[in-house]
Design a protein around this motif. Structure first.
Motif, PDB file in Angstrom:
ATOM      1  N   MET B  15       0.686  -1.715  -0.108  1.00 48.24           N
ATOM      2  CA  MET B  15       0.034  -0.476  -0.385  1.00 48.24           C
ATOM      3  C   MET B  15       0.578   0.827   0.057  1.00 48.24           C
ATOM      4  N   TRP B  63      -2.111   4.680   6.490  1.00 52.32           N
ATOM      5  CA  TRP B  63      -3.279   4.088   7.174  1.00 52.32           C
ATOM      6  C   TRP B  63      -2.952   3.235   8.968  1.00 52.32           C
ATOM      7  N   THR B 103     -14.881   9.883  -5.317  1.00 54.43           N
ATOM      8  CA  THR B 103     -15.329   8.885  -4.774  1.00 54.43           C
ATOM      9  C   THR B 103     -13.838   7.979  -4.881  1.00 54.43           C
ATOM     10  N   GLN B 104     -12.905   8.419  -5.677  1.00 56.71           N
ATOM     11  CA  GLN B 104     -11.546   8.224  -4.894  1.00 56.71           C
ATOM     12  C   GLN B 104     -11.212   7.724  -3.692  1.00 56.71           C
ATOM     13  N   THR B 106     -13.363   8.027  -1.424  1.00 60.10           N
ATOM     14  CA  THR B 106     -13.745   6.406  -0.600  1.00 60.10           C
ATOM     15  C   THR B 106     -14.017   5.590  -0.677  1.00 60.10           C
ATOM     16  N   MET B 107     -12.831   5.189  -2.033  1.00 55.55           N
ATOM     17  CA  MET B 107     -12.201   3.696  -1.820  1.00 55.55           C
ATOM     18  C   MET B 107     -11.075   4.483  -1.558  1.00 55.55           C
ATOM     19  N   LEU B 108     -11.100   4.600  -1.061  1.00 56.67           N
ATOM     20  CA  LEU B 108      -9.236   4.572  -0.431  1.00 56.67           C
ATOM     21  C   LEU B 108      -9.927   4.680   1.099  1.00 56.67           C
ATOM     22  N   TYR B 110     -12.119   3.017   2.377  1.00 52.57           N
ATOM     23  CA  TYR B 110     -12.552   1.700   2.002  1.00 52.57           C
ATOM     24  C   TYR B 110     -11.455   0.767   2.377  1.00 52.57           C
ATOM     25  N   GLY B 111     -11.013   1.203   1.804  1.00 54.23           N
ATOM     26  CA  GLY B 111      -8.942   0.308   1.314  1.00 54.23           C
ATOM     27  C   GLY B 111      -8.918   0.415   2.927  1.00 54.23           C
ATOM     28  N   MET B 114     -10.821  -1.826   4.880  1.00 48.86           N
ATOM     29  CA  MET B 114     -10.695  -3.306   4.384  1.00 48.86           C
ATOM     30  C   MET B 114      -9.346  -3.797   5.280  1.00 48.86           C
ATOM     31  N   LEU B 283     -10.945  -4.952  -4.203  1.00 49.81           N
ATOM     32  CA  LEU B 283     -11.465  -3.592  -3.707  1.00 49.81           C
ATOM     33  C   LEU B 283     -12.542  -2.674  -4.188  1.00 49.81           C
ATOM     34  N   ARG B 284     -13.047  -3.171  -5.549  1.00 52.37           N
ATOM     35  CA  ARG B 284     -14.043  -2.827  -5.967  1.00 52.37           C
ATOM     36  C   ARG B 284     -14.985  -3.946  -5.421  1.00 52.37           C
TER      37      ARG B 284
END
Lengths: 362, 397
Positions: B15, B63, B103-104, B106-108, B110-111, B114, B283-284
């Motif tokens: 990461m 993170w 959204t990126q 948000t995805m980060l 989430y990542g 996760m 992730l997606r």
């Protein structure tokens, strides 16, 4: 021991993050190249043939030498702009109908201003729609024309056809709500559930016109994650394809292009239709006349979307047995509300099905 | 993925590399954007070699415990870069670019979550209950970490002073130079509305002093003085404001319950996936399945009568407050001889009624004509009637 629910290697995870970032950056670059001329909507040539109070009747330029003699008038909903039916060349119900030889007219309801706050459903249905129908009848020399009403425009068209049956040769209701209390409980449409306890009088008294943004917020809250996150995640996958990005932007433009709703018309529509469900009870009154669906005596084609989360299929299907014609047919597609106009699969078969049905009744 | 600390360390290193690459890509875009658009993002763009705060986490992922701070820095860069790059683009394209960057983020997020979940679950559990507890804890973490769309609603109505301050802040939107001066009203409003009439009198006097010092003096109008009606108008406005705040809070309670339930739905989905041994592989996929599960749960909650009623109550309270707000604004407008919204509405209502009347008269006249308006109209109007009708239409409209 329960297995770990995540089976991702560090390498693939890192690659995915890097790829996502690359796609986003590429997407921003793609989007930066798209100016206003690239996000055009309404692909078919048309001319304004009538206009009143900011409402315009368009006639699309026929695409065959001799279009069919009985024209088709499209009445769209008030809550969004009607160019959805003519979004782009390969996603246009109108263009497909023109190619199949129909003479197509469309009512553009415009953007009501505060001066239109007192406009009523009677004004819309017995006024503007009636004058548009008269204009089309006059131009075509036909005593009665075909009417295609979409969503709320379908409900309006039903009311119109009930009050002016002599002017409507046949009626197509597409994703049109009829029973506003259909399938109470788990399958009840969210908009129906939300509208019922609202103090509509207070809203209209306080706001005048109902802002389009207010309506949009409601629509976005129907599926908050999918409409606010997953949708843009999907954009990443097409970020480097300008054509697909333009298609995406046309949809975005349409989704957020929500006119304000004329206050008095909104008041009556929400109270009489959504809250009191008067249409199927035969209790709606417009201009002092009762709307009786049994007076819809012309042929009716009821087209609905099987996965519609805005107008549940049961709401549209309630029309069966309530109209005064025996020439009643239903047609459905396994798509959602919007998919009915823009799905490639639907557009391959729907226009031809409509024209075939109309031909048999012309 | 191999389990245990080695795996976690390896994952973090991956990461770190991915983030370094991400910063590099955005920094490059920002630099190019500055050259192209001439609108460089402000602030120091991080280089590809490091991200903000890298020094605090040498050799480890940011993170590992400071996601919010790290994402805030990234958000700033992404927002500025996106804005600069799409400055000349279509407005819809600009909004889509911002949506994509958001959204990126948000995805980060989430990542990051996760990765935390993976860490939590990688340690062997001694019982199914422990696994369940871990998943539940993860669900709570997810819901706390993802920006709630309605964040900010959840503040309970405070004491009278803070409510009064909020009321005054809301009144700032009203027109007139005097409106801002209302803020001078002492914050001892709680006493006034608790029945101390001298306080109320003082506040009202202050209001009208403000009026006379500003618009009143300017226009040389006679002093309006304060009145029982004015006092009552202000008090009704305040009461409506308090009701609104209460309704917002009550709505937020229902929303937060729905939000918590949606997190549980997400956890249940993860549990089912684990039990069925159909793990999530990207992730997606995680974002998609989590969104689907939580949206489904939220939809159920939104459909419940309790939610619809709380939402309707909040809306009604907002509308009642808006009407009170309008009373106050229109009082000021009347004094300055400026037409108010109510007066314009009334004018429009009369115009609308007149237009309808004219149309009905025209319709009646047409019906009285020997020719019909159907097929006959086409031939008749082509000669004379059409031009007359259209001209009248335009005059009326």
């Amino acid at each position: 021991m329960m297995p770990n629910v995540f089976a991702i290697t560090p390498e693939t995870f890192a690659r995915e993050l890097a790829e996502m970032s690359r796609q986003t950056v590429a997407g921003v670059e793609t989007l930066s190249r798209i100016d206003s001329d690239d996000v055009t909507v309404g692909c078919s040539a048309k001319e304004a043939v009538w206009s009143e109070d900011g409402i315009t009747l368009y006639r699309f330029t026929p695409r065959v030498a001799e279009p069919r003699p009985v024209p088709l008038l499209i009445s769209y909903a008030l809550v969004n702009r009607p160019y959805m039916v003519d979004l782009q060349e390969d996603r246009s119900l109108v263009r497909n109908l023109l190619d199949l030889g129909l003479d197509v007219y469309l009512i553009d309801w415009g953007y009501p201003t505060r001066a239109d706050r007192w406009r009523t459903l009677d004004d819309y249905i017995n006024g503007y729609i009636d004058r548009c129908v008269d204009e089309v009848r006059e131009r075509s020399g036909q005593p009665a024309i075909h009417v295609l009403g979409i969503c709320q425009g379908g409900t309006f068209s039903l009311c119109y056809a009930a009050l002016h049956p002599d002017k409507v040769k046949s009626l197509i209701a597409m994703v049109a709500p009829v029973d506003f209390h259909a399938e109470s409980g788990a399958e009840c449409g969210l908009l129906n559930a939300w509208a019922r306890p609202m103090d509509i009088d207070l809203m209209v008294d306080a706001l005048g016109n109902i802002p389009g943004d207010f309506m949009n917020l409601g629509f976005l809250m129907l599926k908050p994650f999918q409409l606010n996150v997953a949708k843009y995640a999907g954009l990443l996958d097409i970020a480097e394809d300008e054509t697909k990005v333009r298609n995406f932007l046309r949809m975005e433009k349409w989704i957020f292009d929500s006119p304000d709703q004329a206050g008095e018309a909104y008041r009556q529509f929400l109270k009489d239709f959504y809250q009191d469900n008067k249409l199927i009870a035969g209790e709606v009154e417009l201009g002092g006349r009762r709307v009786d669906l049994k007076a819809v005596t012309m042929p009716v084609l009821n087209v609905f979307a099987e996965q519609d989360h805005l107008v549940p299929p049961a709401s549209s299907l309630a029309l069966a047995g309530r109209v005064g014609t025996t020439d009643y047919k239903e047609l459905s597609y396994p798509v959602g509300h919007i998919g009915m106009y823009v799905s490639g699969k639907v557009q391959k078969t729907l226009p031809a099905a409509l024209v075939e049905w109309l031909d048999a009744r012309s | 993925m191999s389990e245990g600390q080695d795996g976690i360390g390896s994952m973090w290193q991956g990461m770190v590399d991915a983030q370094r690459q991400m910063w590099s890509q955005w920094a490059d875009l920002a630099a190019a954007g500055a050259q192209t658009a001439g609108a460089a993002p402000t602030g120091a763009a991080p280089t590809g070699a490091a991200w903000p705060g890298a020094a605090q986490w040498p050799g480890a992922s940011p993170w590992s415990g400071a996601t919010d701070a790290w994402l805030a820095s990234w958000r700033q860069l992404a927002h500025q870069t996106t804005t600069a790059w799409t400055a000349g683009a279509d407005p819809v394209a600009r909004d889509a670019a911002q949506g994509m960057a958001a959204t990126q983020e948000t995805m980060l997020r989430y990542g990051a979550l996760m990765q935390q979940a993976w860490s939590m679950l990688s340690a062997p559990a001694t019982s199914p209950e422990e696994t369940t507890a871990k998943l539940d804890a993860f669900g709570r973490l997810m819901q706390q970490s993802i920006a709630v769309p309605w964040s900010g609603l959840g503040t309970p109505p405070g004491d009278m002073n803070s409510l009064w301050a909020g009321y005054l802040a809301a009144l700032e939107r009203l027109p007139g130079p005097w409106a801002n001066l209302i803020k001078e009203v002492p914050t001892s409003a709680s006493r006034a509305f608790g029945g101390d009439s001298s306080e109320m009198l003082g506040q009202t006097r202050l209001l009208w002093d403000a009026w006379e010092r500003s618009a009143g003096r300017l226009l040389e109008t006679p002093s309006m003085g304060y009145s029982r009606e004015t006092t009552e108008m202000l008090q009704r406005g305040f009461e409506a404001w308090v009701d609104y705040r209460r309704a917002v809070f009550e709505f937020s309670v229902v929303l937060n319950e729905a939000w918590a339930a949606s997190g549980q739905a997400g956890v249940d989905m993860l549990r089912r996936r684990a039990e069925a041994n159909t793990p999530i592989t990207s992730l997606r996929e995680f974002v998609n399945v989590w969104s689907e599960a939580t949206d489904g749960s939220l939809e159920d909650a939104f459909r419940a009568p309790r939610y619809a009623e709380a939402q309707a109550a909040m809306l009604a309270a907002a509308m009642r407050y808006r009407l009170r707000e309008r009373d106050i604004a229109e009082t000021a407008l009347k004094m300055t001889d400026i037409p108010s919204r109510s007066e314009l509405d009334e004018t429009n209502r009369r115009l609308h009624a007149l237009k309808r009347e004219v149309r009905e008269l025209r319709r009646a006249m047409a019906a009285a004509q020997p020719t019909t308006r159907t097929a006959g109209r086409a031939s008749t109007d082509k000669a004379t009637g059409k031009a007359t009708d259209k001209a009248t239409d335009k005059e009326v409209s």
